[in-house]
Enzyme design. Structure first.
Site, mmCIF file in Angstrom:
data_model
loop_
_atom_site.group_PDB
_atom_site.id
_atom_site.type_symbol
_atom_site.label_atom_id
_atom_site.label_comp_id
_atom_site.label_asym_id
_atom_site.label_seq_id
_atom_site.Cartn_x
_atom_site.Cartn_y
_atom_site.Cartn_z
ATOM 1 N N THR A 1 4.292 37.481 -44.630
ATOM 2 C CA THR A 1 4.086 37.502 -44.760
ATOM 3 C C THR A 1 4.354 38.342 -46.811
ATOM 4 O O THR A 1 3.706 38.941 -47.614
ATOM 5 C CB THR A 1 2.547 37.991 -44.687
ATOM 6 O OG1 THR A 1 2.669 38.502 -43.603
ATOM 7 C CG2 THR A 1 1.987 36.977 -44.037
ATOM 8 N N ASP B 1 5.788 42.142 -31.183
ATOM 9 C CA ASP B 1 6.149 41.495 -31.793
ATOM 10 C C ASP B 1 7.583 42.325 -32.257
ATOM 11 O O ASP B 1 7.732 43.130 -33.146
ATOM 12 C CB ASP B 1 5.131 41.762 -33.194
ATOM 13 C CG ASP B 1 5.135 41.167 -34.813
ATOM 14 O OD1 ASP B 1 5.550 40.493 -34.564
ATOM 15 O OD2 ASP B 1 4.529 41.779 -35.831
ATOM 16 N N ASP C 1 18.783 36.203 -33.143
ATOM 17 C CA ASP C 1 20.503 36.626 -33.051
ATOM 18 C C ASP C 1 20.948 34.965 -32.343
ATOM 19 O O ASP C 1 19.732 34.126 -32.239
ATOM 20 C CB ASP C 1 19.923 37.318 -32.292
ATOM 21 C CG ASP C 1 21.795 38.645 -32.026
ATOM 22 O OD1 ASP C 1 22.772 38.435 -31.631
ATOM 23 O OD2 ASP C 1 21.479 40.160 -31.910
ATOM 24 N N ARG D 1 -3.932 47.803 -41.064
ATOM 25 C CA ARG D 1 -4.221 49.004 -41.934
ATOM 26 C C ARG D 1 -5.412 49.196 -41.869
ATOM 27 O O ARG D 1 -6.547 50.111 -41.539
ATOM 28 C CB ARG D 1 -2.994 48.898 -42.978
ATOM 29 C CG ARG D 1 -1.581 49.868 -43.107
ATOM 30 C CD ARG D 1 -0.783 49.345 -43.899
ATOM 31 N NE ARG D 1 -0.221 47.886 -44.107
ATOM 32 C CZ ARG D 1 0.286 47.724 -45.138
ATOM 33 N NH1 ARG D 1 1.089 48.611 -45.369
ATOM 34 N NH2 ARG D 1 1.086 46.315 -44.493
ATOM 35 N N LYS E 1 10.199 39.706 -33.536
ATOM 36 C CA LYS E 1 10.463 39.122 -34.270
ATOM 37 C C LYS E 1 12.847 39.056 -33.832
ATOM 38 O O LYS E 1 12.884 39.129 -34.480
ATOM 39 C CB LYS E 1 10.684 39.603 -36.120
ATOM 40 C CG LYS E 1 8.809 39.268 -36.903
ATOM 41 C CD LYS E 1 9.021 39.766 -37.942
ATOM 42 C CE LYS E 1 7.868 40.215 -38.095
ATOM 43 N NZ LYS E 1 6.729 41.084 -37.853
ATOM 44 N N LYS F 1 -1.458 44.064 -30.984
ATOM 45 C CA LYS F 1 -0.244 43.471 -30.660
ATOM 46 C C LYS F 1 1.526 45.124 -30.899
ATOM 47 O O LYS F 1 0.721 45.896 -31.571
ATOM 48 C CB LYS F 1 0.592 43.064 -32.951
ATOM 49 C CG LYS F 1 1.517 42.924 -32.797
ATOM 50 C CD LYS F 1 1.732 41.744 -34.527
ATOM 51 C CE LYS F 1 1.756 42.694 -35.073
ATOM 52 N NZ LYS F 1 2.820 43.091 -35.853
HETATM 53 O O1 C5P Z 1 -1.369 46.235 -42.247
HETATM 54 P P1 C5P Z 1 -1.202 44.833 -41.937
HETATM 55 O O2 C5P Z 1 -2.511 44.558 -41.747
HETATM 56 O O3 C5P Z 1 -0.284 44.767 -43.184
HETATM 57 O O4 C5P Z 1 -0.389 44.793 -40.894
HETATM 58 C C1 C5P Z 1 0.499 43.001 -40.169
HETATM 59 C C2 C5P Z 1 0.877 43.155 -39.046
HETATM 60 O O5 C5P Z 1 1.621 41.731 -39.280
HETATM 61 C C3 C5P Z 1 1.863 44.147 -39.451
HETATM 62 O O6 C5P Z 1 2.340 44.905 -38.091
HETATM 63 C C4 C5P Z 1 3.228 42.783 -40.230
HETATM 64 O O7 C5P Z 1 4.773 43.389 -39.472
HETATM 65 C C5 C5P Z 1 3.117 42.054 -39.133
HETATM 66 N N1 C5P Z 1 3.779 40.546 -39.999
HETATM 67 C C6 C5P Z 1 3.351 40.248 -40.949
HETATM 68 N N2 C5P Z 1 3.657 39.070 -41.204
HETATM 69 C C7 C5P Z 1 4.240 38.203 -40.713
HETATM 70 C C8 C5P Z 1 4.499 38.256 -39.061
HETATM 71 C C9 C5P Z 1 4.062 39.837 -39.164
HETATM 72 O O8 C5P Z 1 2.687 40.965 -41.934
HETATM 73 N N3 C5P Z 1 4.901 37.594 -41.147
#
Ligand code: C5P
Length: 241
Positions: A122, A66, A71, A212, A68, A37
């Site tokens: 989230t 990703d 607009d 992460r 998002k 991603k």
């Molecule tokens: O590091 P972590 O596991 O928290 O990364 C989650 C990834 O998912 C990040 O790149 C974040 O931008 C993305 N994301 C999210 N919540 C959403 C959509 C995408 O955390 N609803």
């Protein structure tokens, strides 16, 4: 479920700032995950060449852009047309503006790119939704947006694993993609509504986005392999129940 099928369900968030780091992470993870991603930090810094370079080096790996997008429909559709030739397989747009916006994106994608609708981030909990002026519960908001996504012809829906069973019931047949996944014992960071990989699969997620816990692990490939094994096992239990 075999490990290869489980691997297809693991999407790693390549949240790094530049192309050299992205290519090095892609190289070490290519045989261990289904999709990478590319998020805002990397895309804003490096532009579409990051997608092209990864696509060239790893032709069979899925690429999920990703961005998002949010607009007016005409502008979103233009961005989708620009992304169509980048080599990405999937792209995210915010679902909050309604079905017309989503339909404009689906039409512009012409099946060359799957549109994924982001329901509620989230990192937002019930309190954050209330502060943003929403009177409905997070689950209701997610469900309404998932219904719009299905109506518009989106390929999938992004939601927290806490809402995924609801999404599966109102928008069956779509990819159900859940970020906010934390293997047992790893740090939550800024994510508020988290689940373990096994819990998310048990709840009905079809794909997990993990950043992460893999990218910052001492051995990212080994961390990905452990998660793939957990996904495979959880899916077997889910299918049995
Ligand atoms: O590091 P972590 O596991 O928290 O990364 C989650 C990834 O998912 C990040 O790149 C974040 O931008 C993305 N994301 C999210 N919540 C959403 C959509 C995408 O955390 N609803």
């Amino acid at each position: 479920m075999d490990l290869e099928a489980a691997r297809e369900r693991l999407i790693v968030a390549l949240d790094v700032p530049d192309l050299p780091r992205a290519l090095s992470a892609a190289e070490s993870l290519a045989d261990h995950v289904g999709m990478l991603k590319i998020g805002l930090e990397l895309f804003v810094g490096e532009g579409p060449k990051v997608v092209r370079e990864i696509r060239e080096r790893h032709p069979t790996l899925g690429i999920f852009l990703d961005l998002k997008l949010h607009d007016i429909p005409n502008t979103m559709a233009g961005a989708i047309r620009s992304a169509r030739s980048s080599g990405a397989n999937l792209i995210t747009v915010h679902a909050g503006s309604g079905v017309d916006h989503l339909r404009a994106c689906v039409d512009a994608a012409e099946d060359a790119l799957g549109i994924l609708a982001v329901t509620v981030l989230t990192s937002q909990d019930a309190n954050a939704c209330k502060e943003a002026g929403h009177s409905r519960s997070t689950e209701e908001l997610v469900a309404m947006r998932a219904i719009c996504a299905r109506e518009a012809g989106c390929r999938g829906v992004v939601s927290s694993a806490h809402e995924v069973s609801k999404v599966a019931s109102v928008a069956p047949g779509l990819m159900l993609i859940t970020p906010g996944i934390r293997p047992a014992g790893s740090a939550t960071g800024d994510q508020k509504r988290v689940m373990t990989p096994a819990e998310a699969i048990a709840a009905g997620s079809t794909h997990l986005v993990i950043g992460r816990p893999i990218m910052k692990a001492p051995d990212p490939a080994a961390a990905a392999d452990a998660i793939v094994r957990e996904i495979a096992e959880a899916q077997v239990n889910h299918d049995r129940s």
